[in-house]
Design a protein around this motif. Structure first.
Motif, PDB file in Angstrom:
ATOM      1  N   ASN A   1       1.305   1.074  58.162  1.00  0.00           N
ATOM      2  CA  ASN A   1       1.678   2.226  57.177  1.00  0.00           C
ATOM      3  C   ASN A   1       0.531   2.421  57.119  1.00  0.00           C
ATOM      4  O   ASN A   1       0.240   3.859  57.114  1.00  0.00           O
ATOM      5  CB  ASN A   1       1.138   1.290  55.121  1.00  0.00           C
ATOM      6  CG  ASN A   1       2.885   1.062  55.410  1.00  0.00           C
ATOM      7  OD1 ASN A   1       3.699   0.641  56.197  1.00  0.00           O
ATOM      8  ND2 ASN A   1       2.369  -0.586  55.229  1.00  0.00           N
ATOM      9  N   GLU A   2      -0.801   2.813  58.070  1.00  0.00           N
ATOM     10  CA  GLU A   2      -1.676   4.228  58.897  1.00  0.00           C
ATOM     11  C   GLU A   2      -0.964   5.466  58.863  1.00  0.00           C
ATOM     12  O   GLU A   2      -0.160   5.251  59.656  1.00  0.00           O
ATOM     13  CB  GLU A   2      -2.379   3.223  59.615  1.00  0.00           C
ATOM     14  CG  GLU A   2      -3.166   1.903  59.278  1.00  0.00           C
ATOM     15  CD  GLU A   2      -4.643   2.478  57.878  1.00  0.00           C
ATOM     16  OE1 GLU A   2      -4.684   3.744  57.914  1.00  0.00           O
ATOM     17  OE2 GLU A   2      -5.241   1.237  57.301  1.00  0.00           O
ATOM     18  N   GLU A   3      -1.726   6.175  59.313  1.00  0.00           N
ATOM     19  CA  GLU A   3      -1.265   7.896  59.078  1.00  0.00           C
ATOM     20  C   GLU A   3      -0.826   7.827  61.121  1.00  0.00           C
ATOM     21  O   GLU A   3       0.009   8.391  60.895  1.00  0.00           O
ATOM     22  CB  GLU A   3      -1.998   8.667  58.704  1.00  0.00           C
ATOM     23  CG  GLU A   3      -1.806   8.863  56.208  1.00  0.00           C
ATOM     24  CD  GLU A   3      -2.442   9.543  56.291  1.00  0.00           C
ATOM     25  OE1 GLU A   3      -3.376  11.184  56.829  1.00  0.00           O
ATOM     26  OE2 GLU A   3      -2.504  10.070  55.236  1.00  0.00           O
ATOM     27  N   TYR A   4      -2.258   7.442  61.443  1.00  0.00           N
ATOM     28  CA  TYR A   4      -1.947   7.890  62.836  1.00  0.00           C
ATOM     29  C   TYR A   4      -0.841   6.915  63.648  1.00  0.00           C
ATOM     30  O   TYR A   4      -0.041   7.277  64.282  1.00  0.00           O
ATOM     31  CB  TYR A   4      -3.734   6.810  63.706  1.00  0.00           C
ATOM     32  CG  TYR A   4      -3.548   5.822  63.364  1.00  0.00           C
ATOM     33  CD1 TYR A   4      -3.759   5.022  64.336  1.00  0.00           C
ATOM     34  CD2 TYR A   4      -4.702   5.071  62.326  1.00  0.00           C
ATOM     35  CE1 TYR A   4      -3.695   3.550  64.729  1.00  0.00           C
ATOM     36  CE2 TYR A   4      -4.618   3.830  62.350  1.00  0.00           C
ATOM     37  CZ  TYR A   4      -3.640   2.789  63.722  1.00  0.00           C
ATOM     38  OH  TYR A   4      -5.003   1.985  62.845  1.00  0.00           O
ATOM     39  N   VAL A   5      -0.485   6.237  62.342  1.00  0.00           N
ATOM     40  CA  VAL A   5       0.457   4.556  63.315  1.00  0.00           C
ATOM     41  C   VAL A   5       1.742   5.501  62.889  1.00  0.00           C
ATOM     42  O   VAL A   5       2.715   5.961  64.061  1.00  0.00           O
ATOM     43  CB  VAL A   5       0.702   3.512  63.000  1.00  0.00           C
ATOM     44  CG1 VAL A   5       2.262   2.673  63.313  1.00  0.00           C
ATOM     45  CG2 VAL A   5      -0.344   2.632  63.384  1.00  0.00           C
ATOM     46  N   ARG A   6       2.009   6.774  62.065  1.00  0.00           N
ATOM     47  CA  ARG A   6       3.384   7.568  61.533  1.00  0.00           C
ATOM     48  C   ARG A   6       2.737   8.490  62.378  1.00  0.00           C
ATOM     49  O   ARG A   6       4.575   8.398  62.892  1.00  0.00           O
ATOM     50  CB  ARG A   6       3.062   7.732  60.061  1.00  0.00           C
ATOM     51  CG  ARG A   6       3.131   6.624  59.339  1.00  0.00           C
ATOM     52  CD  ARG A   6       3.097   6.993  58.364  1.00  0.00           C
ATOM     53  NE  ARG A   6       3.377   5.668  56.483  1.00  0.00           N
ATOM     54  CZ  ARG A   6       4.216   5.489  56.239  1.00  0.00           C
ATOM     55  NH1 ARG A   6       5.264   5.806  56.681  1.00  0.00           N
ATOM     56  NH2 ARG A   6       4.168   4.179  55.316  1.00  0.00           N
ATOM     57  N   PHE A   7       2.157   8.983  62.806  1.00  0.00           N
ATOM     58  CA  PHE A   7       2.477  10.007  64.092  1.00  0.00           C
ATOM     59  C   PHE A   7       2.715   9.698  65.111  1.00  0.00           C
ATOM     60  O   PHE A   7       3.440  10.864  65.438  1.00  0.00           O
ATOM     61  CB  PHE A   7       0.117  11.058  63.275  1.00  0.00           C
ATOM     62  CG  PHE A   7       0.425  12.262  64.957  1.00  0.00           C
ATOM     63  CD1 PHE A   7       1.369  13.174  64.120  1.00  0.00           C
ATOM     64  CD2 PHE A   7      -0.278  11.526  66.022  1.00  0.00           C
ATOM     65  CE1 PHE A   7       1.362  14.205  64.681  1.00  0.00           C
ATOM     66  CE2 PHE A   7       0.040  12.983  66.707  1.00  0.00           C
ATOM     67  CZ  PHE A   7       0.769  14.489  66.439  1.00  0.00           C
ATOM     68  N   ALA A   8       2.202   8.652  65.685  1.00  0.00           N
ATOM     69  CA  ALA A   8       2.408   8.185  67.283  1.00  0.00           C
ATOM     70  C   ALA A   8       4.051   7.856  67.442  1.00  0.00           C
ATOM     71  O   ALA A   8       4.694   8.527  68.266  1.00  0.00           O
ATOM     72  CB  ALA A   8       1.888   6.869  67.135  1.00  0.00           C
TER      73      ALA A   8
ATOM     74  N   TYR B   1       7.289  -0.320  71.238  1.00  0.00           N
ATOM     75  CA  TYR B   1       6.439  -1.637  72.118  1.00  0.00           C
ATOM     76  C   TYR B   1       4.894  -0.876  72.567  1.00  0.00           C
ATOM     77  O   TYR B   1       4.266  -1.413  72.640  1.00  0.00           O
ATOM     78  CB  TYR B   1       7.010  -1.372  73.272  1.00  0.00           C
ATOM     79  CG  TYR B   1       7.412  -0.986  74.907  1.00  0.00           C
ATOM     80  CD1 TYR B   1       6.272  -1.078  75.287  1.00  0.00           C
ATOM     81  CD2 TYR B   1       8.483  -0.217  74.616  1.00  0.00           C
ATOM     82  CE1 TYR B   1       6.241  -0.064  76.789  1.00  0.00           C
ATOM     83  CE2 TYR B   1       8.398   0.543  76.039  1.00  0.00           C
ATOM     84  CZ  TYR B   1       7.334   0.710  77.023  1.00  0.00           C
ATOM     85  OH  TYR B   1       7.185   1.829  78.029  1.00  0.00           O
ATOM     86  N   LEU B   2       5.143   0.498  72.832  1.00  0.00           N
ATOM     87  CA  LEU B   2       4.054   1.104  73.000  1.00  0.00           C
ATOM     88  C   LEU B   2       3.085   1.771  71.738  1.00  0.00           C
ATOM     89  O   LEU B   2       1.761   0.930  71.975  1.00  0.00           O
ATOM     90  CB  LEU B   2       4.031   2.526  73.579  1.00  0.00           C
ATOM     91  CG  LEU B   2       4.571   2.943  75.351  1.00  0.00           C
ATOM     92  CD1 LEU B   2       5.152   4.248  75.839  1.00  0.00           C
ATOM     93  CD2 LEU B   2       3.870   1.852  75.796  1.00  0.00           C
ATOM     94  N   VAL B   3       3.841   2.025  70.615  1.00  0.00           N
ATOM     95  CA  VAL B   3       3.235   1.726  69.189  1.00  0.00           C
ATOM     96  C   VAL B   3       2.268   0.748  69.224  1.00  0.00           C
ATOM     97  O   VAL B   3       1.348   0.520  69.070  1.00  0.00           O
ATOM     98  CB  VAL B   3       3.986   2.489  67.781  1.00  0.00           C
ATOM     99  CG1 VAL B   3       3.353   2.254  66.861  1.00  0.00           C
ATOM    100  CG2 VAL B   3       4.703   3.817  68.299  1.00  0.00           C
ATOM    101  N   VAL B   4       3.037  -0.053  69.259  1.00  0.00           N
ATOM    102  CA  VAL B   4       2.387  -1.918  68.598  1.00  0.00           C
ATOM    103  C   VAL B   4       0.692  -2.055  69.983  1.00  0.00           C
ATOM    104  O   VAL B   4       0.339  -2.683  69.491  1.00  0.00           O
ATOM    105  CB  VAL B   4       3.669  -2.796  69.321  1.00  0.00           C
ATOM    106  CG1 VAL B   4       2.689  -3.769  69.054  1.00  0.00           C
ATOM    107  CG2 VAL B   4       4.581  -2.814  67.592  1.00  0.00           C
ATOM    108  N   LEU B   5       1.063  -1.911  71.367  1.00  0.00           N
ATOM    109  CA  LEU B   5       0.330  -1.606  71.878  1.00  0.00           C
ATOM    110  C   LEU B   5      -0.754  -1.148  71.949  1.00  0.00           C
ATOM    111  O   LEU B   5      -2.416  -1.758  72.454  1.00  0.00           O
ATOM    112  CB  LEU B   5       1.199  -1.947  73.724  1.00  0.00           C
ATOM    113  CG  LEU B   5       1.861  -3.527  74.435  1.00  0.00           C
ATOM    114  CD1 LEU B   5       1.701  -2.374  74.868  1.00  0.00           C
ATOM    115  CD2 LEU B   5       1.014  -4.513  73.902  1.00  0.00           C
ATOM    116  N   ARG B   6      -0.520  -0.030  72.008  1.00  0.00           N
ATOM    117  CA  ARG B   6      -1.481   1.075  71.243  1.00  0.00           C
ATOM    118  C   ARG B   6      -2.273   1.160  70.247  1.00  0.00           C
ATOM    119  O   ARG B   6      -3.229   1.302  70.396  1.00  0.00           O
ATOM    120  CB  ARG B   6      -1.462   2.041  72.507  1.00  0.00           C
ATOM    121  CG  ARG B   6      -0.882   2.484  73.917  1.00  0.00           C
ATOM    122  CD  ARG B   6      -0.432   3.833  74.409  1.00  0.00           C
ATOM    123  NE  ARG B   6       0.382   3.846  75.658  1.00  0.00           N
ATOM    124  CZ  ARG B   6       0.607   4.710  76.071  1.00  0.00           C
ATOM    125  NH1 ARG B   6       0.245   6.059  75.739  1.00  0.00           N
ATOM    126  NH2 ARG B   6       0.974   4.956  77.856  1.00  0.00           N
TER     127      ARG B   6
END
Length: 306
Positions: A201-208, A216-221
């Motif tokens: 739920n963090e903003e940088y994750v939503r941005f990615a 899977y890249l969002v999860v790993l990175r």
């Protein structure tokens, strides 16, 4: 960092000393005469008294405690009269099987639990995620000794695929590892799911995700590393508990580890062996917790030690 490590080491030494001292007193409150239990019911009273003198049991408890502290500070864990060997020798012969069982259980639980927890956290509303949640609740409600009995009945007795007891082969470790790892999988998966959902739920994750980055890249990175601290804490705590908590499973599968040794020591009231096992369990548990604390800074650079 060095100040933090030194403080933790001092706390570890104090806690080990406190617990071992407490257990020294508790063990001597147990009913039964160690000399009589070791020699058996047919032993003459003179033989029992002679063994008591040899073991130092006729001294007052304060004198016994001072002798024990002197041995500990000189690296001498004492002598096991029930095994007729030095306590250190007896412990070394049982530590390796217990460590193998612990590492096998932890690795199995970590791989399955983290994988299932990440999937459930990334797709929390899927049917598979809801099924996994129910499965974890069921597994946590099953005592590991009862699960061990079920595994023996099905895989060893009914199907005959795996040995029910023994040690020394990979096949003999499968059932006890599964009996211990099942509950750990549920615990690790639940904490992983919660941690992943919080980070997701963090903003940088939503941005990615908005940039079109694959899941899977969002999860790993971006998700997995910030989510690791509570997961590592859980794994570290369970690793410490396993050292002393696998007593039932080791006896159920006739596994020659520290848990089985502890029950044998208690049955003979072998004080010095019981104290040696307790010392190992406490030191290992607190040592694992210290290692987990030190790993925090490597996992998440935002964490700083005060």
């Amino acid at each position: 960092m060095s100040r933090y490590v030194w403080k933790k080491l001092c706390n570890l030494i104090f806690q080990v000393f406190l617990v071992v001292s407490l257990m020294f007193v508790v063990f001597r409150l147990l009913p039964g005469d160690p000399a009589g239990l070791i020699l058996g019911p047919g032993a003459a009273q003179a033989e029992v008294e002679q063994l008591r003198d040899t073991m130092g049991l006729n001294e007052n408890i304060f004198t016994q405690y001072l002798v024990y502290l002197k041995k500990i500070f000189t690296g001498n864990m004492g002598f096991s009269y029930s095994y007729n060997q030095a306590v250190t020798t007896v412990l070394v012969s049982r530590i390796v099987p217990t460590l193998k069982l612990m590492l096998g259980s932890i690795l199995t639980a970590a791989v399955i639990g983290v994988s299932a927890g990440v999937f459930s956290g990334v797709y929390p509303d899927s049917k598979a995620s809801k099924f996994l949640l129910m499965l974890w609740v069921v597994i946590l409600a099953i005592p590991n000794f009862w699960l061990g009995l079920l595994l023996i009945q099905f895989f060893a007795v009914t199907l005959g695929w795996l040995p029910a007891i023994g040690y020394g082969s990979f096949a003999a470790m499968i059932l006890p590892v599964c009996a211990i790892a099942a509950r750990l999988v549920a615990l690790i998966a639940r904490i992983t799911r919660s941690s992943v959902m919080e980070v997701a739920n963090e903003e940088y994750v939503r941005f990615a995700e908005a940039k079109g980055m694959r899941t899977y890249l969002v999860v790993l990175r971006h998700i997995l590393r910030p989510a690791l601290p509570p997961i590592v804490t859980m794994i570290g705590m369970q690793a410490g508990y396993l050292l002393g908590g696998s007593v039932v499973i080791e006896n159920l599968f006739s596994y020659p580890g520290m848990g089985q040794l502890l029950l044998a020591a208690v049955s003979f009231r072998d004080y010095e062996l019981m104290q040696g096992i307790t010392f190992f369990f406490v030191f290992a548990f607190l040592g694992i917790n210290l290692i987990v604390d030190l790993l925090y800074g490597q996992i998440d650079p935002r964490i700083r030690f005060e």
